[in-house]
Design an enzyme around this catalytic site. Sequence first.
Site, mmCIF file in Angstrom:
data_model
loop_
_atom_site.group_PDB
_atom_site.id
_atom_site.type_symbol
_atom_site.label_atom_id
_atom_site.label_comp_id
_atom_site.label_asym_id
_atom_site.label_seq_id
_atom_site.Cartn_x
_atom_site.Cartn_y
_atom_site.Cartn_z
ATOM 1 N N LYS A 83 -38.901 -52.073 5.452
ATOM 2 C CA LYS A 83 -40.161 -51.223 6.278
ATOM 3 C C LYS A 83 -40.469 -52.269 7.332
ATOM 4 O O LYS A 83 -41.036 -53.423 7.011
ATOM 5 C CB LYS A 83 -41.357 -50.958 5.467
ATOM 6 C CG LYS A 83 -42.068 -49.929 5.703
ATOM 7 C CD LYS A 83 -42.976 -49.549 4.706
ATOM 8 C CE LYS A 83 -44.009 -48.559 4.899
ATOM 9 N NZ LYS A 83 -45.231 -48.531 3.935
ATOM 10 N N VAL A 84 -40.452 -51.680 8.551
ATOM 11 C CA VAL A 84 -40.807 -52.660 9.940
ATOM 12 C C VAL A 84 -41.634 -51.991 10.622
ATOM 13 O O VAL A 84 -41.733 -50.833 10.756
ATOM 14 C CB VAL A 84 -39.353 -52.902 10.643
ATOM 15 C CG1 VAL A 84 -38.497 -53.685 9.838
ATOM 16 C CG2 VAL A 84 -38.860 -51.681 11.377
#
Length: 214
Positions: A83-84
Site C-alpha cells: 500500500k502506497v
Amino acid sequence: MKIFLDTANLQEIKEAAATGLIDGVTTNPSLVAKESRSFHEILKEVCTLVDGSVSAEVIATDFEGMMKEAQPLAAIHKNITIKVPLTPDGLRACKALAKEGKKVNVTLCFSASQALLAAKAGATFISPFVGRLDDISENGMNLIKDIVHIYKNYGFKTEVLAASIRHPMHVVEAALAGAHVSTMPYKVFQMLFKHPLTDKGLEQFLADAKKAKN
Ligand code: E4P
C-alpha cells in the site's frame, strides 16, 4: 463485490474469516498501532487466516524508501499487497512495483484525477476514502461513481476499493456504484447481517416449532 476487512486485529479477522465471506484485509499504520504485536507478525498471521489480498502500507514517503520497505513486506506472502500513498513518489513506486509483478494498493485517494493517475501507474487497487470525504461535507460516494465510470471508459484493470466505510449503506451504495471491493471495520461487517424482521421472524418460527407435533 469483494468484501475486505479493514483492521489489524487478529481476533476480528479470525471471527470474520470463519464466516467464509471475507475476500481480503486492509491495514494501515493507525490500525497496526492499536495492536500489541509487530507489523510483520500480524501480516504473517493474517495471511494464514484469509486467502486473499492483504494490504501492508509503507511508511517511507520517498521513492527509494518505499521500494526498500516493500521488498520484505512482499516476501512475507504472495497475497501481500503493497500500500502506497497517492503522491508523486507513491505512484512512481506503484509503477515500479507493478513492473516487478507485485500487487499495489494506492491509498489516500480523494479525487478522480488522482484515481486516473493511479490506474495509469498500474495500481491493482485504488482506495478512495468515502467516509473522510463525507466528514468534510463532500459526497464520498460520488467519487466512487466517477472513478468506476472513468475506469470503464478506458478499460483500466485497477479495482475500485471503497475505503473509509462507516456504515452498511456505504457498502450498499458502493456495490450499486460498481465498486469492485469494499473494505470495512468488523463492526460494519457484522451490521450487514442484521435485520429486525429476520430476528422477529426467526423467533416466531422457533416458538411455532415447539408447538408443532412430532
Ligand atoms: C483503507 O485502506 C483505510 O485503511 C481505511 O479505510 C481508512 O478508514 P478511516 O477513514 O475510517 O480511518
